[in-house]
Structures are given as C-alpha cells and as structure tokens.
Write a protein that holds these residues in place. Structure first.
Motif, short mmCIF file in Angstrom:
data_model
loop_
_atom_site.label_atom_id
_atom_site.label_comp_id
_atom_site.label_asym_id
_atom_site.label_seq_id
_atom_site.Cartn_x
_atom_site.Cartn_y
_atom_site.Cartn_z
N GLY A 1 0.79 -1.23 0.00
CA GLY A 1 0.00 0.00 0.00
C GLY A 1 0.82 1.28 0.00
N LEU A 2 2.06 1.19 0.49
CA LEU A 2 2.91 2.40 0.50
C LEU A 2 3.81 2.47 -0.74
CD1 LEU A 2 3.91 2.55 4.28
CD2 LEU A 2 2.42 4.13 3.03
N ARG A 3 3.65 1.51 -1.64
CA ARG A 3 4.46 1.52 -2.86
C ARG A 3 3.58 1.99 -4.02
NH1 ARG A 3 8.39 -2.69 -0.84
NH2 ARG A 3 7.12 -4.14 0.34
N PRO A 4 4.20 2.49 -5.11
CA PRO A 4 3.36 2.94 -6.23
C PRO A 4 2.56 1.77 -6.82
CG PRO A 4 5.68 3.56 -6.52
CD PRO A 4 5.63 2.66 -5.34
N LEU A 5 1.36 2.09 -7.27
CA LEU A 5 0.52 1.10 -7.92
C LEU A 5 1.30 0.44 -9.07
CD1 LEU A 5 -2.53 0.15 -7.80
CD2 LEU A 5 -2.93 1.78 -9.63
N GLY A 6 1.23 -0.87 -9.14
CA GLY A 6 1.91 -1.58 -10.24
C GLY A 6 3.36 -1.92 -9.96
N HIS A 7 3.85 -1.59 -8.76
CA HIS A 7 5.24 -1.88 -8.42
C HIS A 7 5.33 -2.60 -7.07
CE1 HIS A 7 6.85 0.51 -11.75
NE2 HIS A 7 5.83 1.32 -11.51
N PRO A 8 4.77 -3.82 -7.01
CA PRO A 8 4.82 -4.53 -5.74
C PRO A 8 6.25 -4.85 -5.33
CG PRO A 8 3.96 -5.94 -7.49
CD PRO A 8 4.09 -4.58 -8.06
N GLY A 9 6.47 -4.87 -4.00
CA GLY A 9 7.83 -5.11 -3.49
C GLY A 9 7.94 -6.47 -2.83
N GLY A 10 8.89 -6.58 -1.93
CA GLY A 10 9.06 -7.82 -1.17
C GLY A 10 10.43 -8.45 -1.33
N GLN A 11 11.00 -8.32 -2.54
CA GLN A 11 12.31 -8.93 -2.80
C GLN A 11 13.35 -8.37 -1.85
OE1 GLN A 11 12.33 -11.12 -5.64
NE2 GLN A 11 14.19 -11.86 -4.63
N GLY A 12 14.05 -9.25 -1.16
CA GLY A 12 15.12 -8.80 -0.28
C GLY A 12 14.64 -8.29 1.07
N GLU A 13 13.33 -8.35 1.31
CA GLU A 13 12.79 -7.84 2.58
C GLU A 13 12.48 -8.99 3.53
OE1 GLU A 13 9.36 -5.54 1.59
OE2 GLU A 13 10.51 -4.10 0.42
N THR A 14 12.51 -8.67 4.82
CA THR A 14 12.05 -9.63 5.82
C THR A 14 10.74 -9.11 6.41
OG1 THR A 14 14.34 -10.17 6.32
CG2 THR A 14 12.68 -10.91 7.89
N VAL A 15 9.74 -9.97 6.42
CA VAL A 15 8.39 -9.56 6.83
C VAL A 15 7.96 -10.38 8.04
CG1 VAL A 15 5.98 -9.40 6.09
CG2 VAL A 15 7.81 -9.00 4.43
N LEU A 16 7.42 -9.71 9.05
CA LEU A 16 6.86 -10.40 10.22
C LEU A 16 5.35 -10.44 10.12
CD1 LEU A 16 6.79 -11.59 13.11
CD2 LEU A 16 6.83 -9.23 13.96
N LEU A 17 4.80 -11.64 10.20
CA LEU A 17 3.35 -11.83 10.23
C LEU A 17 2.97 -12.31 11.62
CD1 LEU A 17 3.07 -13.89 6.91
CD2 LEU A 17 2.75 -11.42 7.19
N GLN A 18 2.00 -11.64 12.25
CA GLN A 18 1.59 -12.02 13.61
C GLN A 18 0.36 -12.93 13.57
OE1 GLN A 18 0.99 -8.27 15.54
NE2 GLN A 18 3.18 -7.92 15.81
N GLY A 19 0.51 -14.14 14.09
CA GLY A 19 -0.60 -15.08 14.15
C GLY A 19 -0.81 -15.78 12.82
N THR A 20 -1.73 -16.74 12.83
CA THR A 20 -1.98 -17.56 11.64
C THR A 20 -3.43 -17.46 11.18
OG1 THR A 20 -2.43 -19.46 13.05
CG2 THR A 20 -0.16 -19.23 12.21
#
Ligand SMILES: NC(=O)c1ccc[n+]([C@@H]2O[C@H](COP(=O)([O-])OP(=O)(O)OC[C@H]3O[C@@H](n4cnc5c(N)ncnc54)[C@H](OP(=O)(O)O)[C@@H]3O)[C@@H](O)[C@H]2O)c1
Length: 362
Positions: free
Chosen positions: A170-189
């Motif tokens: 949501g904080l990245r420009p539309l059409g440019h999804p990120g994630g590569q090289g990032e570490t993401v924490l997800l809380q709960g399942t």
C-alpha cells in the motif's frame, strides 16, 4: 430453472448481543424479477461466505471504533461473498446471468484515501451484509471471481487478501509490488496473516511468523514460512526476531496484535522499517505498565507506522492479478454449512483456525 417464488430466501441476522443472537430468517425477494431491480442492480445468488475477525466483533456489538459506522439494531453480518449473477436490471451491461462474482466491502472506494463517507457505505456493518442466500447489489459493487479458484477460496480475497496486499504494497506505487530482499513479520496464523504468507513468499520476501500453536507453526512452515516463533512459549519473540535477523530487525510488520504486541513490534523493527497497523486481536487497550509513548517509539526506529483500512478497488484489482499470475490459493481451515453459521462464528471466536473459515451457502 427455479422461479423467484420457489426460492427459499434465508438470511442470518443479529441484534449485536453476541453470536448466540444469530437468527435465521426467511425474507421475501424483490418481486417480480427482474423488473423490481433498479436499472443498475443485479440479484446475486450467494454460494460461499468467509468470516473475518470483524464479523464476530460486529455481532458482539464491539465494532465501535469507527465514528462513521453506526450499526442498526439488527444486521445481516459479513462482507465477503462469492456468488453468481441470478438476475440483472434493465441497464446492466457489465454482467450476464451466471457470471461468477465477488462482493466488494466498500463499493465506492475506487482509489486514493478512504474517507468517513466512503466507509459509511461499507457492507456487513452499517450496510446489509452477505450472510444470506440472495442479495441485491449495484452492478459496480462486484468484481469477477478468478476463474481458477473455487467459490470457497475466492470469497476470502476481498477483506483478508486486500488487507494483506495493502500491508505489503500500500505504500508503494501502484503496479510496483515489493518484497524482494525484505524480511516480513506476520503475527498469528489467521486470515490476514495467511494471505500475507502467500503474498510475501510469492514476492520473494523472507517471512517470520508467530503463533500460539506449534501445530499451526508447522503448517505455516509447510506453506513456506522461513522462521517460526511460538509467542506463548517465547514471550520475548521480539528478541528472537533480532537474533534471527542478526540484530538488524525486520523491514515490515503486519501489526495484527495491538495491545500486547505493538511495543515488541517496534523492538523487532529495523531502523527505517515499516509497521502496518492492521488489527488488535490481543486487545484494544494497552496494558498500563507497558505504555511507551508511541512518538518515541517511531522516532527511535525512524519508523513508518501506517494505519490500514482494507484498500481501494484499484489495489483489489492489482492483488487479483498477482494471485492469478502466481496461481495462489487461499488457505481454508474449515467449511461450515449455511445452517451451522453459529458454529462457524463460535469456531472463529475460539481462535482454533488456521487461515479462513467458510460458510457454504449453496
Ligand atoms: N485494518 C483492516 O483493514 C483489517 C482487515 C482485516 C482484518 N483486520 C484486523 O486484523 C486482525 C486479524 O484479522 P483476521 O481476520 O486475520 O483474524 P483471525 O483470522 O481471527 O485471526 C486471529 C489470529 O490472531 C492471532 N493472535 C491472537 N493473539 C495474538 C497475539 N498476542 N500475537 C500474535 N497473534 C495473535 C491468533 O493466531 P494463532 O492462533 O496462530 O496464535 C488468531 O488465530 C483483527 O484485529 C482484524 O480486526 C483489519
């Protein structure tokens, strides 16, 4: 084909005093069809509905923190449905009878920033929800169901999927999804986290996930989670994250927990990282002894702390294209019969689920 007068049109209602207040009622369809539909309206036969944390909160009379949402005395709960077009109004050109469709939670939210006025037009709280056999929608208040998904899978996308997508992008420009090289924490399942796991892994991110259950953590690992932490047996899970990331911290946090997690999330965040404020499954009021001024926490980590309320239609479309490209399949825990909706809500409240709970309507 059944005629409208043959149709047993039932819906679940609640007077907001708890899941035990859920009542199955028979209500008349707008007749005669289709001339009783507005020119831009469609009648949808609902096939599958997914439950979200907010649905139990609403039925319990606790969804009270949005000033623009005033709940009527009785509601039809839930906002996420998959169905098919049953009848169309005279001027409808977008859809044909039989098309598979998904409901959109805030139908007038197309782009930009959500306003109180747009939020007021949402469904499943101030507006009629989807836990019913048939429902009238404006023709624009629906999107096509991804062809490769079942209705049970697809009905999980609108709230949990879009929220996870917005948390990632949501904080990245539309059409440019990120994630590569990032570490993401997800809380709960729960629902949001499991969609987040699918999205983050398909985006090339490293994923750390927390849960109260070793069984669920093993399931998350099997779905691709890189690191798993039991937040019950490892209450200092923030320190464990710092250990796993060699003292650096994570780039992005899905802050689902609220009261018992936010302070620790700031500790687990890297300098300049982002926390997306999504939920409050551990409570809405901070424990008094843990209260740290949030401004201090933000400054200390030079952090971005971004609140999130679902997402606009352009982001939903972007997410649907991403799911299709990667052939992602939402994680379903259990499917309940329509008559067993109360049991489905009770299961949601028990917190025993992994991913999504579905109610099969027809
Ligand atoms: N802002 C938005 O637009 C938006 C949209 C959707 C949802 N939400 C919010 O996001 C939150 C999650 O929603 P959901 O539908 O995914 O809920 P859900 O499916 O009911 O998942 C709840 C899960 O939260 C986990 N949990 C409970 N206490 C926790 C804690 N102290 N630390 C970490 N995890 C904890 C549990 O996971 P384990 O069983 O694995 O421990 C539980 O299964 C809710 O607060 C909801 O209101 C916000």
């Amino acid at each position: 084909m059944a005629t409208p007068s043959d149709l047993p049109n039932q819906q679940w209602t609640s007077n907001l005093t708890g899941t035990s207040s859920l009542t199955l009622r028979t209500v008349p369809l707008p007749l005669p069809l289709p001339s009783c539909l507005g020119p831009d309206e469609v009648l949808v036969k609902i096939h599958s509905v997914s439950l979200n944390f907010k649905d139990a909160e609403t039925v319990n009379g606790q969804f009270t923190h949005h000033k623009s949402i005033s709940l009527p005395d009785e509601i039809v709960p839930c906002s996420d449905a998959a169905g098919s077009i049953f009848r169309i109004g005279a001027q409808v050109r977008r859809w044909q009878v039989g098309d598979r469709v998904l409901s959109v939670g805030v139908p007038d939210f197309w782009t930009g920033v959500l306003t109180e006025e747009l939020l007021r037009g949402g469904i499943g709280a101030s507006g009629k929800g989807v836990l019913c056999q048939y429902r009238v929608f404006k023709d624009y208040a629906l999107v096509p169901t991804p062809a490769y998904m079942s209705d049970d899978e697809a009905c999980t996308l609108q709230v949990a999927g879009t929220t996870a997508w917005m948390a990632m992008n949501g904080l990245r420009p539309l059409g440019h999804p990120g994630g590569q090289g990032e570490t993401v924490l997800l809380q709960g399942t729960g629902g949001v986290s499991m969609q987040g796991l699918l999205i983050a892994k398909a985006s090339g991110a490293e994923v750390i996930i927390t849960s109260s259950s070793d069984r669920k953590l093993a399931q998350a690992k099997a779905l691709g989670a890189d690191h798993i932490i039991n937040y019950k047996t490892t209450p200092a899970w923030d320190e464990e994250i710092l250990r796993l990331t060699h003292g650096r911290g994570v780039d992005l946090i899905f802050e689902n927990g609220g009261a018992l997690t936010t302070v620790k999330s700031f500790n687990a965040l890297k300098m300049g990282g982002t926390i997306v404020g999504i939920g409050y499954v551990s409570g809405k009021i901070d424990p008094p002894d843990e209260r740290v001024n949030i401004n201090v926490m933000v400054i200390k980590k030079n952090a971005t702390y971004k609140g999130l309320i679902n997402g606009p239609r352009e982001r939903l479309d972007e997410m649907l294209a991403f799911y299709e490209k990667h052939q992602l399949r939402p994680v379903i825990d259990r499917v309940f019969a329509f008559e067993d909706a109360k049991a489905a809500f009770a299961y949601l409240e028990s917190g025993g689920h992994f991913g999504k709970i579905i109610i099969k309507v027809a």
